[in-house]
Design an enzyme around this catalytic site. Sequence first.
Site, PDB file in Angstrom:
ATOM      1  N   ARG A 296      74.320  -5.360  -9.522  1.00 12.99           N
ATOM      2  CA  ARG A 296      73.425  -4.624  -8.621  1.00 12.99           C
ATOM      3  C   ARG A 296      72.391  -5.557  -7.997  1.00 12.99           C
ATOM      4  O   ARG A 296      72.003  -5.379  -6.838  1.00 12.99           O
ATOM      5  CB  ARG A 296      72.753  -3.447  -9.333  1.00 12.99           C
ATOM      6  N   GLU A 698      64.667   5.874  -8.481  1.00 17.21           N
ATOM      7  CA  GLU A 698      64.396   4.439  -8.571  1.00 17.21           C
ATOM      8  C   GLU A 698      63.830   3.781  -7.314  1.00 17.21           C
ATOM      9  O   GLU A 698      62.973   2.903  -7.408  1.00 17.21           O
ATOM     10  CB  GLU A 698      65.695   3.702  -8.958  1.00 17.21           C
TER      11      GLU A 698
HETATM   12  N1  MTE Z   1      60.401   9.475 -13.729  1.00 16.24           N
HETATM   13  C1  MTE Z   1      59.771   9.770 -14.881  1.00 16.24           C
HETATM   14  N2  MTE Z   1      58.676  10.541 -14.838  1.00 16.24           N
HETATM   15  N3  MTE Z   1      60.221   9.304 -16.084  1.00 16.24           N
HETATM   16  C2  MTE Z   1      61.318   8.492 -16.170  1.00 16.24           C
HETATM   17  O1  MTE Z   1      61.710   8.084 -17.261  1.00 16.24           O
HETATM   18  N4  MTE Z   1      63.118   7.334 -14.936  1.00 16.24           N
HETATM   19  C3  MTE Z   1      63.530   6.756 -13.659  1.00 16.24           C
HETATM   20  C4  MTE Z   1      63.423   7.786 -12.543  1.00 16.24           C
HETATM   21  N5  MTE Z   1      62.146   8.442 -12.583  1.00 16.24           N
HETATM   22  C5  MTE Z   1      62.001   8.141 -14.961  1.00 16.24           C
HETATM   23  C6  MTE Z   1      61.509   8.692 -13.745  1.00 16.24           C
HETATM   24  C7  MTE Z   1      64.889   6.222 -13.659  1.00 16.24           C
HETATM   25  S1  MTE Z   1      65.145   4.676 -14.286  1.00 16.24           S
HETATM   26  C8  MTE Z   1      65.949   6.911 -13.136  1.00 16.24           C
HETATM   27  S2  MTE Z   1      67.491   6.246 -13.047  1.00 16.24           S
HETATM   28  C9  MTE Z   1      65.783   8.272 -12.616  1.00 16.24           C
HETATM   29  O2  MTE Z   1      64.448   8.743 -12.736  1.00 16.24           O
HETATM   30  C10 MTE Z   1      66.735   9.186 -13.376  1.00 16.24           C
HETATM   31  O3  MTE Z   1      66.631  10.496 -13.010  1.00 16.24           O
HETATM   32  P1  MTE Z   1      67.326  11.124 -11.698  1.00 16.24           P
HETATM   33  O4  MTE Z   1      68.682  10.521 -11.589  1.00 16.24           O
HETATM   34  O5  MTE Z   1      67.338  12.555 -11.979  1.00 16.24           O
HETATM   35  O6  MTE Z   1      66.441  10.730 -10.557  1.00 16.24           O
HETATM   36 MO1  MOS Z   2      67.611   4.260 -14.426  1.00 12.83          MO
HETATM   37  S1  MOS Z   2      67.325   2.254 -14.713  1.00 12.83           S
HETATM   38  O1  MOS Z   2      69.186   3.974 -13.727  1.00 12.83           O
HETATM   39  O2  MOS Z   2      67.928   4.737 -16.001  1.00 12.83           O
END
Ligand code: MTE
Ligand code: MOS
Length: 757
Positions: A296, A698
Amino acid sequence: MRRARQDVDKVEAEPRDLLHAFVRLGERAHARVTRLDVSAVAGSPGVAAVMTARELPFENDIGPVLPGDKVFADGLVEYWGQSLFAVAADTLEHAREAAFRATVEYEDLPAILTIEEALAHGSFVLPTQVLRRGAPAAAIARAPHRLSGRLAVGGQEHFYLEGQVAMAVPREGGTMLVHSSTQAPSEVQHLVAKVLGLPASAVTVEVRRMGGAFGGKETQATPVACVAALLAWRTGRPVKLRLDRDDDMIFTGKRHDFAAEWEVGFDADGCIRGLDLVLASRCGFSPDLSGAINDRAMLHADNCYYLEDVSITSHRCKTNTVSNTAFRGFGGPQGMMAIEWVVDAIARELRQDPLQVRRRNFYGRGRRDLTPYEMKVEDFVIPELVDELERSSQYQERRRDIARFNAASPWQKRGIALTPVKFGISFTALQMNQAGALVHVYTDGSIHLNHGGTEMGQGLFIKVAQVVADELGVGVERVQITATTTDQVPNTSPTAASSGSDLNGKAAQAAARTIRKRLAACAAARLGGKPEEVTFAGGKASVGRRSIDFAELAALAHGERVSLSATGYYRTPRLHFDRKRHRGRPFYYFACGAAVSEVQIDTLTGEYKVRRVDLLHDCGSSLNPAIDLGQVEGGFVQGMGWLTSEELWWDDAGRLGTHAPSTYKIPACGDVPEDFRVTLLHAPNRQPSIHRSKAVGEPPLMLGISVFHALADAVAAVGDHRLSPRLDAPATPERVLLAVEELRARLAEPVLREVAE
Ligand code: MTE
Ligand code: MOS
């Protein structure tokens, strides 16, 4: 629908007979364990069981993709902090006390700790990859201008507020229930089953919610769950393992730190003609997810820029440090940092505004829309988005103001930067782009929703519930959001790659749609008209002016023996990717955004302040603007922390020194920009994603890159932008000060030489 609300949310109590586990960590970076005597541990007060690699019933390896990660070190420790053994006792204090009664002796082996050492020794967890297009060397040689340089980018601790925790409960017939704080319940299920020698069907993993994860619980929750399950299996009693903060930080993987080396050829306008970029990352002792993460990074080393002749090399360094893992952006941020730094360096060399040089290199039409991996960039909103942000943030006026301020201010310097983000949405591993859901409608019209996604604070649960409510035309309060559990929806992907709502939203919509179709047939029979004419809205099913209440309809359908339960399934269309050749369409679409950050540095101390930040981020047709706003703000601040104050530091023995908030500084409220202006761009996704929304988890993290570049801009102001600063990330006040002094020394150099001559 009315609902009796309890004042306080009821949290499930711990079971009676619960044992508490403690894991003793190894204290060498690389050593043979010559003696591990746990006899004194077993006899210690309150102890119910001790387990080392020797007592394992079945399997020790729990590598998520490839082997290499073990529940317990088996005669060899490969990083400082690897688990040696675990104890279960009646209290956590007893377990901890007992664990330190073990005798551990080591015979040290040579340790490779840094990227540089690994490169020198050819130490890699996975083979080096090269993504190449055209003839970069010739293009660089032909270009009117050339530059080369290097950039080091540090790692990052996840610092989820809730640490790693699991509770395993033995159940009848030798089965096991594991409550795990994990993004990947199916993976925990399969690996717990593997270490216990059970079929997957005998293990159920449940996740109510996580108190934050950020990628740190995609694979790193597994060992914690496995230890709890093993001790529960051994004792026949429920066992809980909760790492304390220091152990959590020492024991679990982090964001990969990267070293980038580059050579670029460009023309007088700053247009890139050829690029040779070499990335090397510190993967730690095992592969974990490093293959996909470094892929990535390669796939994001273009960011928003068209690179005709390009070579991107990626070394995956094996070191005797903790195995680095997923972290919001998954390698993308590191790849992006490299290209953004290259573009900045070009601008400084040509003494042009970096924004101008960025624009000249943006993806465009014709051939200029092909990424280095030959995917067509179809939904490139960046040019318009950047124009809009340039206007709304008054970038040009402020740049002029800053120049005036700097001219009049010898010690305080200001800097500004606008950086764009283009982030690919989908897992690069094809088989992970699928999801399932389960919806029941009860005869009172209430709805049970379950899907494979996990909630970690990102708002996935409410988004998917909204989708189901919308499909059935009822209020969202009618949808009961239930804990993620492997016995309701099987074989799920981790909630990661920002695709939680894209995948699970579509799967849940499919399930709700199946039920809706069946209900529509009943409603048409009752109200007259055709099933296709039935609409669902406002808690009613209607045909023309006749309608029936949703609850009444559910009871009616049941009375007519119509099933009110359905599963839903979704897989992302259009994806194909040849991982060996690095060619194809690994992403369904791109999520984009841009940021302008302004900083002020004190060139005598290196201290700085982020004065103002403007963000414009593309969420497509947002499923929930309030949640998305939170994701954008939080992502930006987390990205800013990564590149400014969050510094991981290991000593020469390979011991992590920064393993508590006292030494590892995440952004606090006071670090959030004084003036913070966040706007969402609501443009429907070109792809038919769930309600045409865009993934948002992300991408906003990478908006934080603008702060690093603003700091570099402020440092460059010390030399009136005649020289490029040398600055690595994180740009801590200490590094900013050193960069200022190094730049001042270079400015003084020719003068000194003249005096000497
Ligand atoms: N937001 C919060 N509050 N807490 C989290 O742990 N993880 C992030 C993001 N936002 C996270 C967050 C990561 S690494 C990812 S991949 C995505 O949320 C995962 O959730 P989604 O696929 O539903 O967006
Ligand atoms: Mo998020 S780093 O893809 O859990």
